[in-house]
Design an enzyme around this catalytic site. Sequence first.
Site, short mmCIF file in Angstrom:
data_model
loop_
_atom_site.label_atom_id
_atom_site.label_comp_id
_atom_site.label_asym_id
_atom_site.label_seq_id
_atom_site.Cartn_x
_atom_site.Cartn_y
_atom_site.Cartn_z
N THR A 180 13.74 5.69 10.74
CA THR A 180 14.51 4.39 10.91
C THR A 180 14.15 3.18 10.45
O THR A 180 12.70 2.98 10.44
CB THR A 180 14.69 4.32 12.34
OG1 THR A 180 15.44 5.80 12.86
CG2 THR A 180 15.87 3.30 12.85
N CYS A 215 -9.87 -7.14 1.66
CA CYS A 215 -10.28 -5.60 2.13
C CYS A 215 -11.98 -5.47 1.70
O CYS A 215 -12.67 -5.02 2.37
CB CYS A 215 -9.43 -4.64 1.13
SG CYS A 215 -7.90 -5.09 1.02
N ASN A 252 -5.16 -9.33 -7.74
CA ASN A 252 -5.36 -10.06 -6.56
C ASN A 252 -6.54 -10.83 -6.42
O ASN A 252 -6.60 -12.06 -5.62
CB ASN A 252 -5.39 -9.01 -5.30
CG ASN A 252 -6.06 -7.79 -5.69
OD1 ASN A 252 -5.98 -7.09 -6.68
ND2 ASN A 252 -6.83 -7.75 -4.70
N THR A 271 0.86 -1.25 -0.01
CA THR A 271 -0.11 -0.09 0.08
C THR A 271 0.86 1.34 0.25
O THR A 271 0.74 2.29 -0.83
CB THR A 271 -0.89 -0.11 1.31
OG1 THR A 271 -1.77 -1.19 1.27
CG2 THR A 271 -1.85 1.19 1.34
N1 PLP Z 1 -1.57 -4.27 -4.36
C1 PLP Z 1 -2.11 -5.71 -4.49
C2 PLP Z 1 -2.28 -5.99 -6.03
C3 PLP Z 1 -2.42 -6.25 -3.46
O1 PLP Z 1 -2.93 -7.48 -3.58
C4 PLP Z 1 -2.31 -5.83 -2.06
C5 PLP Z 1 -2.66 -6.48 -0.96
O2 PLP Z 1 -3.62 -7.42 -0.93
C6 PLP Z 1 -1.75 -4.56 -1.83
C7 PLP Z 1 -1.27 -3.88 -3.23
C8 PLP Z 1 -1.36 -4.12 -0.60
O3 PLP Z 1 -0.26 -4.45 0.01
P1 PLP Z 1 0.04 -4.61 1.59
O4 PLP Z 1 -0.99 -5.48 2.09
O5 PLP Z 1 1.53 -4.92 1.59
O6 PLP Z 1 -0.23 -3.12 2.06
#
Ligand code: PLP
Length: 380
Positions: A234, A322, A148, A70
Amino acid sequence: MIYLDNNSTTAVDEAVVEAMTRCLRDAFGNPSSTHVAGQRSRQMLERAREQVAALIGARPREIVFTSGGTEADNLAILGTLAAHPTRRHVVLSAVEHAAVFTLCEQLEASGHRATKIAVNEAGALDMNSLVASVAPETAIVSVMLANNETGVIMDAASAAASTRAAGAVTLVDAVQAVGKMPVDVGALGADLVSLSAHKFHGPKGVGALYVRPGTRLRGQHVGGHQERDLRPGTENLVGIVGMGAAAEVAMRELASAPERMARLRDQLESAILRSIPGAVVNGGCAPRLCNTTNIALPGVEAEALIIALSEAGVCVSAGSACASGSMEPSHVLKAMGVSPTMARGSIRFSVSRQTTDAEIDSAIDEVVRAAARVARITAA
Ligand code: PLP
């Protein structure tokens, strides 16, 4: 427990646990300190940078560690916009992860322009419309490498080539692809590539952004000079060391794990299609990640099936983690033209290199049993 939700997150590899434990015990120094304790930590940090870079064919200095996928996506988009103040347009595929999709919606609300590029029913990007959308005021084009929810692999390299020709920056979100298929930043041709450790058996809360040399990008945090000013603060050394170890294992496993995962996924998918009348694979005609299948089960409420399966010890999800918990059909399935009813009955199964044949056999029995029960209850 049978865990088939590896696109949400994966179990931490044993080699990763060992590397992180060693780091916790042996390296407490601040990597920015010049003394010997700091230098020990610095060495571990730089070793991890080499391991992560090697996994995606990058050079170590092109890797910026972040708190996850993210943050890498946010840094890429907001940092590019900040570095190009006269360009206030972003282009994204209609099936991006919320880390890109929702950010772009917020940008739109604050006066930027955002163009969403449609996908067809297989989930493939409309390349003509992408090319037509990139304008002189476009700062960045964001196209994920693998989705995803469906596992559909997008032609991110062609998107990057068109974007480059038009003078904008490309972000490729490779969070789901890394560890499941070879990812090479040279072949991709993108300026920015995001990754996340917990999707390939590393720890949660750590990720990275690949930044091609010469790409104009402004850090979004203010503080010290860590990560070449692009991510002050850090460093999360233990997490980064874990990500490095996970990258090294993932690279080794790429030789055989994808084929094994595809076999298990195919076995699960065909058994479900055979046993449940009317079941359809969302994005089934497209090239897909080896580990993912997203299946629409007519007459079944996905949320009810997830609960029933969880009671039987099988972990799966509906679309993205999510989005689950909300009854809104996923924006990804909607963009692919899946009807709201079929979208509400869609379940994502995602295996990992740790999934066994016996687990798939049991999961098939449980899914078929639970789907029949849920369908009966839904119809009543
Ligand atoms: N991008 C994609 C395609 C994802 O599937 C995800 C998490 O499901 C993310 C970004 C976000 O990653 P993170 O969970 O490390 O913040």
